[in-house]
Design a protein around this motif. Structure first.
Motif, mmCIF file in Angstrom:
data_model
loop_
_atom_site.group_PDB
_atom_site.id
_atom_site.type_symbol
_atom_site.label_atom_id
_atom_site.label_comp_id
_atom_site.label_asym_id
_atom_site.label_seq_id
_atom_site.Cartn_x
_atom_site.Cartn_y
_atom_site.Cartn_z
ATOM 1 N N TYR A 240 0.998 -1.244 0.191
ATOM 2 C CA TYR A 240 0.101 -0.079 0.059
ATOM 3 C C TYR A 240 0.959 1.446 0.125
ATOM 4 O O TYR A 240 1.871 1.239 0.843
ATOM 5 C CB TYR A 240 -0.876 -0.051 1.124
ATOM 6 C CG TYR A 240 -1.826 1.165 1.369
ATOM 7 C CD1 TYR A 240 -2.864 1.343 0.656
ATOM 8 C CD2 TYR A 240 -1.347 2.313 1.985
ATOM 9 C CE1 TYR A 240 -3.771 1.982 0.631
ATOM 10 C CE2 TYR A 240 -2.315 3.404 2.081
ATOM 11 C CZ TYR A 240 -3.465 3.433 1.532
ATOM 12 O OH TYR A 240 -4.276 4.421 1.473
ATOM 13 N N ILE A 241 0.436 2.349 -0.922
ATOM 14 C CA ILE A 241 1.471 3.483 -0.955
ATOM 15 C C ILE A 241 0.853 4.526 -0.318
ATOM 16 O O ILE A 241 -0.315 4.918 -0.154
ATOM 17 C CB ILE A 241 1.625 3.906 -2.462
ATOM 18 C CG1 ILE A 241 2.100 2.757 -3.170
ATOM 19 C CG2 ILE A 241 2.247 5.099 -2.580
ATOM 20 C CD1 ILE A 241 2.018 2.884 -4.688
ATOM 21 N N GLN A 242 1.478 4.997 0.785
ATOM 22 C CA GLN A 242 0.932 6.296 1.807
ATOM 23 C C GLN A 242 0.843 7.758 0.842
ATOM 24 O O GLN A 242 1.470 7.790 -0.316
ATOM 25 C CB GLN A 242 2.000 6.339 2.697
ATOM 26 C CG GLN A 242 2.268 5.327 3.689
ATOM 27 C CD GLN A 242 1.078 4.976 4.355
ATOM 28 O OE1 GLN A 242 -0.019 5.879 4.593
ATOM 29 N NE2 GLN A 242 0.667 3.888 4.702
ATOM 30 N N PRO A 243 -0.167 8.202 1.165
ATOM 31 C CA PRO A 243 -0.310 9.402 0.386
ATOM 32 C C PRO A 243 0.655 10.393 0.574
ATOM 33 O O PRO A 243 1.448 10.529 1.407
ATOM 34 C CB PRO A 243 -1.595 10.086 0.802
ATOM 35 C CG PRO A 243 -1.640 9.651 2.289
ATOM 36 C CD PRO A 243 -1.097 8.109 2.192
ATOM 37 N N VAL A 244 0.887 11.243 -0.697
ATOM 38 C CA VAL A 244 2.000 12.237 -0.564
ATOM 39 C C VAL A 244 1.505 13.536 -0.757
ATOM 40 O O VAL A 244 0.349 13.990 -1.120
ATOM 41 C CB VAL A 244 2.734 12.052 -1.987
ATOM 42 C CG1 VAL A 244 3.706 13.337 -2.143
ATOM 43 C CG2 VAL A 244 3.648 10.785 -2.026
#
Length: 436
Positions: A240-244
């Protein structure tokens, strides 16, 4: 041929002028100390003398460049020493935190100190020398590192992109190259390949779009790409990619967090058009990627040296996606906040190992700075020797031999006095001699 009195008189005056000219020339050489006073005296020597003066002036500038670079490297070495001290203290705290008898309150106290150490690292990496940030690379007028808060409220380091804004009407307005809507560039998240493509959802216009608006456009566009990768996943899932988050700063830069998570490049999926001059470079235009961060100085003719260390070299202590000081310090503060056994264990395992790698990297960078200092000092010694040699050659070419010139002047003075005595005998007969 009949020799007249007029001819005798003219010859005498011509010879007198010649003697006086020679005396004046030697007298001028003696008073100036120079063999040549004007180019017509000796065109070849004049040309050589002017070239020597030019070379000596250039050499003096090289010497000034070297001295400034040595001072810059001294400041860099001192700053790296301070970073090493801070990292060493963090290592001590991690060893202490691994004590199984430590309570959560004691680990909280350690976390508070580490938060202060993060602020200290930021301050050191923003060290200023001669009006420039020494770790800022070619963009020495912008702070290379800032601090912020992560989602848990802990301090974290933030790397800024280059300045692309300027204050207009009390607000920061984007002043870089205009990038139209639907332009694309690539991002790599946590070092993963292949890269993902980001498409701008709106135009970012120079002189019109504010920095805050530009930051919102970038954040929304990046979020669209990340959301597409996160389809079907929840935050606890692997991959899962954390928001930027993209924010504009008061000095006209973009701060992107989490730091070290996203790196930018031009869209590699698009073949360069023909001719290459028409190729668009939105990532570079927006200041998201930089050119070479090496500062170069010319130390002798045709010889340049780089003499700086960048904040990126300190923060990225390895080649792995997770070998990033910002990310490591964030993990440490997160693990100190946790009561999970695995997180506490990680403090003396992966976190401590990471800090030790940071220490090793700093030592490597200090040795690199030391090697550059040695080379600069050697260049300074050679420069001084060259300057001495060139000055000696110039003196041999330009300066007079005072003993020789004194003898020449005495000789010419004797000749002149003899010619004056001769003048009294040029026309000794008077008019009465011809009336007899």
């Amino acid at each position: 041929m009949r020799v007249t009195n007029k001819m005798l008189s003219n010859n005498f005056l011509r010879d007198m002028r010649t003697n006086l000219t020679n005396m004046s020339r030697i007298q001028g050489q003696m008073t100036s100390g120079k063999e040549i006073t004007k180019a017509s005296d000796d065109p070849f020597k004049s040309s050589r003398i002017m070239q020597m003066y030019s070379d000596i002036d250039s050499n003096k500038q090289y010497n000034s460049n070297i001295k400034n670079s040595i001072n810059f490297l001294d400041t860099t070495d001192t700053a790296l020493s301070h970073v090493g001290n801070v990292v060493g203290r963090v290592e001590e705290l991690l060893v202490s935190a691994g004590n199984g008898t430590y309570s959560s309150e004691q680990r909280q106290a350690i976390k508070d100190e580490i938060n202060q150490r993060i602020q200290e690292v930021s301050q050191i990496l923003n060290t200023n020398f001669d009006g420039k940030y020494i770790f800022g690379g070619t963009d020495g007028t912008s702070k290379p590192v800032g601090t912020g808060k992560d989602t848990s409220g802990n301090d974290e380091l933030i790397c800024s992109t280059k300045v692309v804004g300027k204050p207009i009407d009390g607000k920061m307005t984007y002043s870089g190259t205009t990038v139209d809507a639907n332009k694309t560039f690539s991002i790599s998240i946590n070092g993963e390949v292949p890269m993902k493509t980001v498409t701008l959802n709106a135009a970012i216009t120079s002189g019109t779009t504010t920095m805050d608006q530009a930051a919102d456009i970038l954040q929304t566009s990046i979020k669209t790409t990340i959301d597409a990768e996160n389809v079907g996943k929840v935050p606890t899932d692997a991959g899962y990619i954390q928001p930027v988050t993209v924010k504009a700063t008061g000095d006209g830069a973009f701060n992107i967090t989490p730091s070290g998570t996203v790196t930018f490049s031009e869209d590699a999926t698009v073949a360069p058009p023909t001719p290459p001059a028409t190729q668009t470079t939105p990532a570079k235009d927006l200041g998201l990627i930089q050119g070479s961060d090496k500062l170069l100085v010319e130390v002798s003719q045709g010889v340049t040296m780089d003499y700086n260390i960048t904040a990126s070299q300190i923060i990225n202590y390895g080649t792995g996606a997770n070998e990033n000081l910002m990310k490591l310090l964030g993990n440490i503060t997160s693990h100190l906040d946790s009561a999970e056994a695995n997180d506490i264990k990680a403090l003396t395992n992966t976190d401590l190992e990471g800090i030790q790698k940071v220490t090793t990297n700093i030592l490597k960078l200090r040795s690199e700075v030391g090697a550059k200092q040695n080379r600069m000092e050697s260049a300074e010694t050679r420069n001084e020797d060259q300057n001495f040699n060139m000055t000696e050659i110039l003196s041999a070419t330009e300066d007079i031999d005072i003993t020789e010139k004194t003898m020449e002047y005495a000789t010419m003075q004797t000749v002149y006095m003899a010619s004056l005595q001769t003048s009294a005998k040029v026309l000794q007969p008077s008019l009465l001699d011809y009336l007899r």
